[in-house]
Design a protein around this motif. Structure first.
Motif, PDB file in Angstrom:
ATOM      1  N   THR A 127      21.116  10.193  39.710  1.00 50.42           N
ATOM      2  CA  THR A 127      19.871   9.984  38.974  1.00 50.42           C
ATOM      3  C   THR A 127      18.645  10.561  39.656  1.00 50.42           C
ATOM      4  O   THR A 127      17.842  11.253  39.035  1.00 50.42           O
ATOM      5  N   GLY A 128      18.462  10.266  40.928  1.00 53.34           N
ATOM      6  CA  GLY A 128      17.263  10.708  41.629  1.00 53.34           C
ATOM      7  C   GLY A 128      17.132  12.218  41.669  1.00 53.34           C
ATOM      8  O   GLY A 128      16.053  12.760  41.395  1.00 53.34           O
ATOM      9  N   LEU A 129      18.200  12.916  42.000  1.00 56.20           N
ATOM     10  CA  LEU A 129      18.148  14.376  42.083  1.00 56.20           C
ATOM     11  C   LEU A 129      17.915  14.994  40.705  1.00 56.20           C
ATOM     12  O   LEU A 129      17.154  15.943  40.563  1.00 56.20           O
ATOM     13  N   ARG A 130      18.543  14.437  39.697  1.00 57.31           N
ATOM     14  CA  ARG A 130      18.344  14.934  38.331  1.00 57.31           C
ATOM     15  C   ARG A 130      16.863  14.831  37.939  1.00 57.31           C
ATOM     16  O   ARG A 130      16.283  15.759  37.397  1.00 57.31           O
ATOM     17  N   GLU A 131      16.237  13.691  38.255  1.00 55.68           N
ATOM     18  CA  GLU A 131      14.819  13.502  37.928  1.00 55.68           C
ATOM     19  C   GLU A 131      13.928  14.357  38.828  1.00 55.68           C
ATOM     20  O   GLU A 131      12.898  14.866  38.390  1.00 55.68           O
ATOM     21  N   GLY A 132      14.318  14.531  40.092  1.00 55.87           N
ATOM     22  CA  GLY A 132      13.531  15.332  41.025  1.00 55.87           C
ATOM     23  C   GLY A 132      13.512  16.799  40.667  1.00 55.87           C
ATOM     24  O   GLY A 132      12.478  17.467  40.790  1.00 55.87           O
ATOM     25  N   LEU A 133      14.638  17.328  40.212  1.00 58.07           N
ATOM     26  CA  LEU A 133      14.702  18.742  39.830  1.00 58.07           C
ATOM     27  C   LEU A 133      13.754  19.060  38.670  1.00 58.07           C
ATOM     28  O   LEU A 133      13.268  20.185  38.554  1.00 58.07           O
ATOM     29  N   LYS A 134      13.477  18.079  37.839  1.00 58.66           N
ATOM     30  CA  LYS A 134      12.580  18.284  36.703  1.00 58.66           C
ATOM     31  C   LYS A 134      11.138  18.539  37.147  1.00 58.66           C
ATOM     32  O   LYS A 134      10.341  19.050  36.382  1.00 58.66           O
ATOM     33  N   LEU A 135      10.808  18.176  38.395  1.00 64.35           N
ATOM     34  CA  LEU A 135       9.448  18.367  38.915  1.00 64.35           C
ATOM     35  C   LEU A 135       9.234  19.744  39.530  1.00 64.35           C
ATOM     36  O   LEU A 135       8.100  20.143  39.780  1.00 64.35           O
ATOM     37  N   MET A 136      10.316  20.457  39.800  1.00 61.65           N
ATOM     38  CA  MET A 136      10.255  21.665  40.607  1.00 61.65           C
ATOM     39  C   MET A 136      10.260  22.946  39.784  1.00 61.65           C
ATOM     40  O   MET A 136      10.760  22.984  38.667  1.00 61.65           O
ATOM     41  N   LYS A 137       9.696  24.001  40.392  1.00 61.15           N
ATOM     42  CA  LYS A 137       9.722  25.347  39.826  1.00 61.15           C
ATOM     43  C   LYS A 137      10.595  26.220  40.735  1.00 61.15           C
ATOM     44  O   LYS A 137      10.877  25.853  41.874  1.00 61.15           O
ATOM     45  N   ALA A 138      10.983  27.381  40.251  1.00 60.65           N
ATOM     46  CA  ALA A 138      11.778  28.317  41.042  1.00 60.65           C
ATOM     47  C   ALA A 138      11.001  28.719  42.290  1.00 60.65           C
ATOM     48  O   ALA A 138       9.800  28.992  42.229  1.00 60.65           O
ATOM     49  N   GLY A 139      11.681  28.724  43.439  1.00 63.88           N
ATOM     50  CA  GLY A 139      11.062  29.115  44.698  1.00 63.88           C
ATOM     51  C   GLY A 139      10.443  27.956  45.468  1.00 63.88           C
ATOM     52  O   GLY A 139       9.971  28.146  46.581  1.00 63.88           O
ATOM     53  N   GLU A 140      10.448  26.761  44.916  1.00 62.38           N
ATOM     54  CA  GLU A 140       9.850  25.613  45.596  1.00 62.38           C
ATOM     55  C   GLU A 140      10.885  24.842  46.394  1.00 62.38           C
ATOM     56  O   GLU A 140      12.068  24.825  46.062  1.00 62.38           O
ATOM     57  N   THR A 141      10.404  24.184  47.454  1.00 60.10           N
ATOM     58  CA  THR A 141      11.230  23.304  48.273  1.00 60.10           C
ATOM     59  C   THR A 141      10.533  21.953  48.353  1.00 60.10           C
ATOM     60  O   THR A 141       9.361  21.885  48.716  1.00 60.10           O
ATOM     61  N   TYR A 142      11.254  20.896  47.996  1.00 57.68           N
ATOM     62  CA  TYR A 142      10.735  19.530  48.073  1.00 57.68           C
ATOM     63  C   TYR A 142      11.675  18.714  48.951  1.00 57.68           C
ATOM     64  O   TYR A 142      12.881  18.965  48.980  1.00 57.68           O
ATOM     65  N   THR A 143      11.106  17.716  49.616  1.00 61.11           N
ATOM     66  CA  THR A 143      11.910  16.720  50.314  1.00 61.11           C
ATOM     67  C   THR A 143      11.780  15.428  49.522  1.00 61.11           C
ATOM     68  O   THR A 143      10.668  14.973  49.245  1.00 61.11           O
ATOM     69  N   PHE A 144      12.908  14.858  49.159  1.00 63.02           N
ATOM     70  CA  PHE A 144      12.937  13.625  48.373  1.00 63.02           C
ATOM     71  C   PHE A 144      13.481  12.482  49.216  1.00 63.02           C
ATOM     72  O   PHE A 144      14.386  12.678  50.032  1.00 63.02           O
ATOM     73  N   ILE A 145      12.948  11.288  48.990  1.00 65.92           N
ATOM     74  CA  ILE A 145      13.510  10.062  49.550  1.00 65.92           C
ATOM     75  C   ILE A 145      13.942   9.218  48.361  1.00 65.92           C
ATOM     76  O   ILE A 145      13.117   8.830  47.532  1.00 65.92           O
ATOM     77  N   PHE A 146      15.244   8.964  48.283  1.00 65.05           N
ATOM     78  CA  PHE A 146      15.786   8.199  47.170  1.00 65.05           C
ATOM     79  C   PHE A 146      16.296   6.846  47.662  1.00 65.05           C
ATOM     80  O   PHE A 146      17.149   6.799  48.552  1.00 65.05           O
ATOM     81  N   PRO A 147      15.805   5.736  47.080  1.00 63.04           N
ATOM     82  CA  PRO A 147      16.429   4.448  47.372  1.00 63.04           C
ATOM     83  C   PRO A 147      17.854   4.460  46.823  1.00 63.04           C
ATOM     84  O   PRO A 147      18.192   5.304  45.988  1.00 63.04           O
ATOM     85  N   SER A 148      18.674   3.548  47.289  1.00 64.27           N
ATOM     86  CA  SER A 148      20.098   3.600  46.934  1.00 64.27           C
ATOM     87  C   SER A 148      20.344   3.577  45.430  1.00 64.27           C
ATOM     88  O   SER A 148      21.251   4.245  44.941  1.00 64.27           O
ATOM     89  N   GLN A 149      19.539   2.833  44.671  1.00 67.63           N
ATOM     90  CA  GLN A 149      19.790   2.772  43.228  1.00 67.63           C
ATOM     91  C   GLN A 149      19.488   4.096  42.528  1.00 67.63           C
ATOM     92  O   GLN A 149      19.966   4.344  41.435  1.00 67.63           O
ATOM     93  N   LYS A 150      18.703   4.981  43.152  1.00 65.12           N
ATOM     94  CA  LYS A 150      18.446   6.311  42.598  1.00 65.12           C
ATOM     95  C   LYS A 150      19.393   7.350  43.205  1.00 65.12           C
ATOM     96  O   LYS A 150      19.427   8.481  42.755  1.00 65.12           O
ATOM     97  N   ALA A 151      20.121   6.953  44.240  1.00 72.71           N
ATOM     98  CA  ALA A 151      21.046   7.875  44.894  1.00 72.71           C
ATOM     99  C   ALA A 151      22.475   7.526  44.457  1.00 72.71           C
ATOM    100  O   ALA A 151      22.810   7.687  43.295  1.00 72.71           O
ATOM    101  N   TYR A 152      23.270   7.031  45.370  1.00 77.96           N
ATOM    102  CA  TYR A 152      24.678   6.791  45.072  1.00 77.96           C
ATOM    103  C   TYR A 152      25.012   5.326  44.852  1.00 77.96           C
ATOM    104  O   TYR A 152      26.153   4.979  44.603  1.00 77.96           O
ATOM    105  N   GLY A 153      24.007   4.435  44.952  1.00 75.94           N
ATOM    106  CA  GLY A 153      24.155   3.042  44.559  1.00 75.94           C
ATOM    107  C   GLY A 153      25.165   2.242  45.335  1.00 75.94           C
ATOM    108  O   GLY A 153      25.408   2.455  46.520  1.00 75.94           O
ATOM    109  N   TYR A 154      25.764   1.309  44.629  1.00 71.93           N
ATOM    110  CA  TYR A 154      26.647   0.306  45.225  1.00 71.93           C
ATOM    111  C   TYR A 154      27.922   0.918  45.812  1.00 71.93           C
ATOM    112  O   TYR A 154      28.438   0.437  46.806  1.00 71.93           O
TER     113      TYR A 154
END
Length: 179
Positions: A127-154
């Motif tokens: 979920t987190g990466l899917r939502e994060g990619l929507k913020l980015m343009k080609a050629g950009e680099t972002y660092t994301f911090i995802f809480p567990s529920q936005k990452a791989y969860g339980y």
């Protein structure tokens, strides 16, 4: 003698006209499991928030911005070209990333994960990466911090990423192909 069968028949008719009574349940569920689960999740969320805030405080070279979607991001490389657009549904995104924990230990390197192609919102992605990619343009680099529920969860990823583990990932979008 004729009176006895008539009398029994009359009693049988009167007793059979009684309306059925509702049965009482054998046990009553109080919802305690749901309440306990909600309390556990609130404690986990609070603990992760504290860990993430401590991580952000130690990252003096980066400015992390909280998103409305429940994660934080830092714009490491920004694309100044205003003609470039963020991806839309179905666009093909080519990206590279690595995954680390909040202690800075690399879980998956860029080489392990390799460059990937992702059809926006048409393929599985956490979920987190899917939502994060929507913020980015080609050629950009972002660092994301995802809480567990936005990452791989339980469950984690059932390999290197454990259960309820907040993660840090640096993502570089190489290209966006409009569909």
């Amino acid at each position: 003698m004729n009176k006895i069968p008539v009398f029994l028949l009359l009693i049988l008719c009167i007793s059979s006209c009684k309306t059925p009574e509702a049965r009482k349940p054998e046990s009553v569920s109080t919802g305690s499991f749901i309440n306990e689960s909600a309390d556990r999740n609130k404690k986990l969320f609070s603990l992760e928030q504290d860990q993430i805030e401590a991580y952000i405080t130690n990252q003096e070279e980066k400015l992390f911005i909280p998103s409305e979607l429940g994660f934080w991001f830092s714009k490491d490389t920004i694309q100044q070209d205003s003609t470039l657009k963020t991806p839309n549904f179905g666009d093909l995104i080519s990206y590279e990333h690595y995954i680390a924990d909040l202690n800075g230990q690399i879980i998956y390197t860029r080489e392990e994960l390799k460059a990937r192609d992702y059809a926006m919102d048409k393929q599985e992605l956490f979920t987190g990466l899917r939502e994060g990619l929507k913020l980015m343009k080609a050629g950009e680099t972002y660092t994301f911090i995802f809480p567990s529920q936005k990452a791989y969860g339980y469950y984690g990823d059932e390999n290197k990423i454990g259960a309820n583990l907040p993660i840090v990932t640096q993502v570089t979008v190489n290209s966006i192909t409009t569909n």
